[in-house]
Design an enzyme around this catalytic site. Sequence first.
Site, PDB file in Angstrom:
ATOM      1  N   HIS A   1       0.851  -1.195   0.000  1.00 31.51           N
ATOM      2  CA  HIS A   1       0.000   0.000   0.000  1.00 31.51           C
ATOM      3  C   HIS A   1       0.883   1.240   0.000  1.00 31.51           C
ATOM      4  O   HIS A   1       1.948   1.239   0.621  1.00 31.51           O
ATOM      5  CB  HIS A   1      -0.895   0.018   1.248  1.00 31.51           C
TER       6      HIS A   1
ATOM      7  N   ASP B   1      -7.954  -5.390  -0.169  1.00 25.90           N
ATOM      8  CA  ASP B   1      -8.416  -6.295  -1.236  1.00 25.90           C
ATOM      9  C   ASP B   1      -8.039  -7.749  -1.013  1.00 25.90           C
ATOM     10  O   ASP B   1      -8.504  -8.629  -1.742  1.00 25.90           O
ATOM     11  CB  ASP B   1      -7.829  -5.826  -2.575  1.00 25.90           C
TER      12      ASP B   1
HETATM   13  C1  SDX Z   1      -6.239  -0.030  -2.984  1.00 22.93           C
HETATM   14  O1  SDX Z   1      -4.463   4.477  -2.059  1.00 22.93           O
HETATM   15  C2  SDX Z   1      -5.407   3.852  -1.436  1.00 22.93           C
HETATM   16  O2  SDX Z   1      -5.805   4.182  -0.336  1.00 22.93           O
HETATM   17  C3  SDX Z   1      -5.994   2.663  -2.207  1.00 22.93           C
HETATM   18  C4  SDX Z   1      -6.994   1.803  -1.427  1.00 22.93           C
HETATM   19  C5  SDX Z   1      -8.292   2.559  -1.150  1.00 22.93           C
HETATM   20  O3  SDX Z   1      -8.982   2.181  -0.193  1.00 22.93           O
HETATM   21  O4  SDX Z   1      -8.653   3.444  -1.975  1.00 22.93           O
HETATM   22  O5  SDX Z   1      -6.423   1.386  -0.219  1.00 22.93           O
HETATM   23  C6  SDX Z   1      -7.400   0.580  -2.249  1.00 22.93           C
HETATM   24  O6  SDX Z   1      -6.006   0.320  -4.114  1.00 22.93           O
HETATM   25  C7  SDX Z   1      -5.352  -1.011  -2.249  1.00 22.93           C
HETATM   26  C8  SDX Z   1      -4.143  -1.479  -3.120  1.00 22.93           C
HETATM   27  C9  SDX Z   1      -4.640  -2.590  -4.063  1.00 22.93           C
HETATM   28  N1  SDX Z   1      -3.569  -2.947  -5.020  1.00 22.93           N
HETATM   29  C10 SDX Z   1      -2.926  -4.130  -4.917  1.00 22.93           C
HETATM   30  O7  SDX Z   1      -3.099  -4.960  -4.002  1.00 22.93           O
HETATM   31  C11 SDX Z   1      -1.934  -4.389  -6.053  1.00 22.93           C
HETATM   32  C12 SDX Z   1      -0.638  -4.959  -5.481  1.00 22.93           C
HETATM   33  N2  SDX Z   1       0.041  -3.859  -4.741  1.00 22.93           N
HETATM   34  C13 SDX Z   1       0.886  -3.002  -5.450  1.00 22.93           C
HETATM   35  O8  SDX Z   1       1.018  -3.035  -6.793  1.00 22.93           O
HETATM   36  C14 SDX Z   1       1.435  -1.813  -4.694  1.00 22.93           C
HETATM   37  O9  SDX Z   1       1.749  -2.241  -3.427  1.00 22.93           O
HETATM   38  C15 SDX Z   1       0.567  -0.590  -4.640  1.00 22.93           C
HETATM   39  C16 SDX Z   1       0.103  -0.190  -5.997  1.00 22.93           C
HETATM   40  C17 SDX Z   1      -0.599  -0.817  -3.754  1.00 22.93           C
HETATM   41  C18 SDX Z   1       1.417   0.535  -4.047  1.00 22.93           C
HETATM   42  O10 SDX Z   1       2.397   0.817  -4.966  1.00 22.93           O
HETATM   43  P1  SDX Z   1       3.572   1.857  -4.645  1.00 22.93           P
HETATM   44  O11 SDX Z   1       3.328   2.592  -3.385  1.00 22.93           O
HETATM   45  O12 SDX Z   1       3.795   2.654  -5.893  1.00 22.93           O
HETATM   46  O13 SDX Z   1       4.753   0.916  -4.342  1.00 22.93           O
HETATM   47  P2  SDX Z   1       5.839   0.501  -5.401  1.00 22.93           P
HETATM   48  O14 SDX Z   1       5.164  -0.053  -6.619  1.00 22.93           O
HETATM   49  O15 SDX Z   1       6.769   1.643  -5.550  1.00 22.93           O
HETATM   50  O16 SDX Z   1       6.569  -0.724  -4.647  1.00 22.93           O
HETATM   51  C19 SDX Z   1       7.656  -0.490  -3.739  1.00 22.93           C
HETATM   52  C20 SDX Z   1       8.429  -1.799  -3.724  1.00 22.93           C
HETATM   53  C21 SDX Z   1       8.840  -2.269  -5.133  1.00 22.93           C
HETATM   54  O17 SDX Z   1       9.966  -3.121  -4.962  1.00 22.93           O
HETATM   55  P3  SDX Z   1      11.472  -2.474  -5.233  1.00 22.93           P
HETATM   56  O18 SDX Z   1      11.410  -1.777  -6.579  1.00 22.93           O
HETATM   57  O19 SDX Z   1      11.695  -1.524  -4.075  1.00 22.93           O
HETATM   58  O20 SDX Z   1      12.408  -3.658  -5.222  1.00 22.93           O
HETATM   59  O21 SDX Z   1       7.592  -2.865  -3.202  1.00 22.93           O
HETATM   60  C22 SDX Z   1       7.378  -3.835  -4.227  1.00 22.93           C
HETATM   61  C23 SDX Z   1       7.710  -3.168  -5.543  1.00 22.93           C
HETATM   62  O22 SDX Z   1       8.114  -4.150  -6.494  1.00 22.93           O
HETATM   63  N3  SDX Z   1       5.971  -4.196  -4.147  1.00 22.93           N
HETATM   64  C24 SDX Z   1       5.499  -5.428  -4.271  1.00 22.93           C
HETATM   65  C25 SDX Z   1       4.110  -5.329  -4.090  1.00 22.93           C
HETATM   66  N4  SDX Z   1       3.784  -4.048  -3.869  1.00 22.93           N
HETATM   67  C26 SDX Z   1       4.928  -3.349  -3.911  1.00 22.93           C
HETATM   68  N5  SDX Z   1       6.149  -6.604  -4.519  1.00 22.93           N
HETATM   69  C27 SDX Z   1       5.340  -7.691  -4.587  1.00 22.93           C
HETATM   70  N6  SDX Z   1       4.002  -7.680  -4.411  1.00 22.93           N
HETATM   71  C28 SDX Z   1       3.362  -6.528  -4.182  1.00 22.93           C
HETATM   72  N7  SDX Z   1       2.054  -6.521  -4.018  1.00 22.93           N
END
Ligand code: SDX
Length: 428
Positions: free
Chosen positions: A306, A363
Amino acid sequence: MPETANLQLGEKKFDLPVVVGSENEHAIDISKLRDQTGYITLDEGYGNTGSCQSSITFIDGDRGILRYRGVPIEDLAEQSSFIETAHLLIWGQLPSSEQLDSFSRHLTHHQFLREQLRQHFEVFPPGSPPMAVLSAVLNSLACFYPELLDTEDEELFEEAAARLISKVRTIAAYSYKHDMGHYLVYPHPEKDFCENFLHMMFSEPYRDYEPDPALVRALDVLLLLHADHEQNCSTSTVRMVGSSGANLFASVAAGVSALWGRLHGGANVAVVSMLESILEQGISVKDYVQQVKDKEAGIRLMGFGHRVYRNFDPRAKIIKKQAEAVLAKIQRDDPLLGLAEELEGAALADDYFKERSLYPNVDFYSGVILRALGIPTSMFTVMFAMGRMPGWIAQWYEDRFVTRGRIHRPRQVYTGPTEVCYVPLSHR
Ligand code: SDX
């Protein structure tokens, strides 16, 4: 003496005011930065940028805190209802019993769709994405209620808000029934919000669906937990669209489009698809976690991580408990729940996830409850939109009528070609 941030650019020094919120959040106010320095800031994805000051929802991502108008989400999930929470979000306080009755009557009064709007569903081919249908039909409400398009009239706002909260439920149920090729079931004036939704989804011409009260309550809590979440992608979209003076129907229709993305509201569908494919392919949890950690694989543990929470999403904890309780109550087993719990355990014990503060989000478990309700996966993000509607409305209202913000228009840093001459077609 109010705190200031000191910025030095070359020989020049600038003092920037610091804004402190009611929960002691500190922000550097850069609203005069360009005028003072000629510089702008750059923050792709807005991870460090506040777009507004808001009094609706507070999140402390480090401590896993979520409050609507100061009320902890745990208390609301335990003691409140979706409709009471919608009132709290939009009007800023928990309603008295008279206010709650009047709000509920207002919603009941507005639950029907105009017949021409009902026929609108006929144009969508079978298998149409429900989020496309929802966004289109919500936008078309402007055609049926032109009198509610004056975005400066607060009285009209109340009318439009009640219509949206009530009609989004009818639109969702109709889109499901239409897609199934089934008879559309009209809302029932005697049923409460969630029971009525399940009635419209699953009743037949010859038999009314009588859901287990435990399922009705589980849906009520699930919608309440989704009701707002400060400046997430879809809510920021609603505020941005509204800031141009666009009407409330158009603004929430844009919010539906933003919520559709698999990184946002579409993640509840992606979680179930992920869990089902792990089961179908017989992949072990250990192997799947390894795949997620392998950047080359380019896969994510959907429902994890998140932008704001660097601790457990409090909603995920509540939903997980609800999912376990609902399945036990209806004496049904869902292999996805056990698999999700195993995946959670493996991820939380793994340094890759711990180092990145990746925890289950809203989710990760919500699909288990929606499956127990009999709602198809294709409708999961529509359910998220139904829940989020009061938050979108509250945030739109705050931007338009409380902060009376300016039109949202971010700047950019241009990295394209510097000036070049036009080359006539004959010379290309
Ligand atoms: C919702 O914003 C809100 O409040 C949203 C929400 C709401 O109520 O409105 O809470 C609802 O959208 C919840 C999120 C649902 N999405 C997912 O579950 C999809 C999986 N999660 C991600 O793709 C990610 O965690 C996000 C999109 C939620 C957040 O993305 P960020 O903040 O841009 O984080 P990032 O992509 O920069 O990741 C940082 C690091 C990366 O690794 P490095 O490059 O540092 O090596 O964490 C890793 C990412 O690869 N990472 C994950 C991951 N999420 C982040 N690795 C594996 N699995 C994951 N789910």
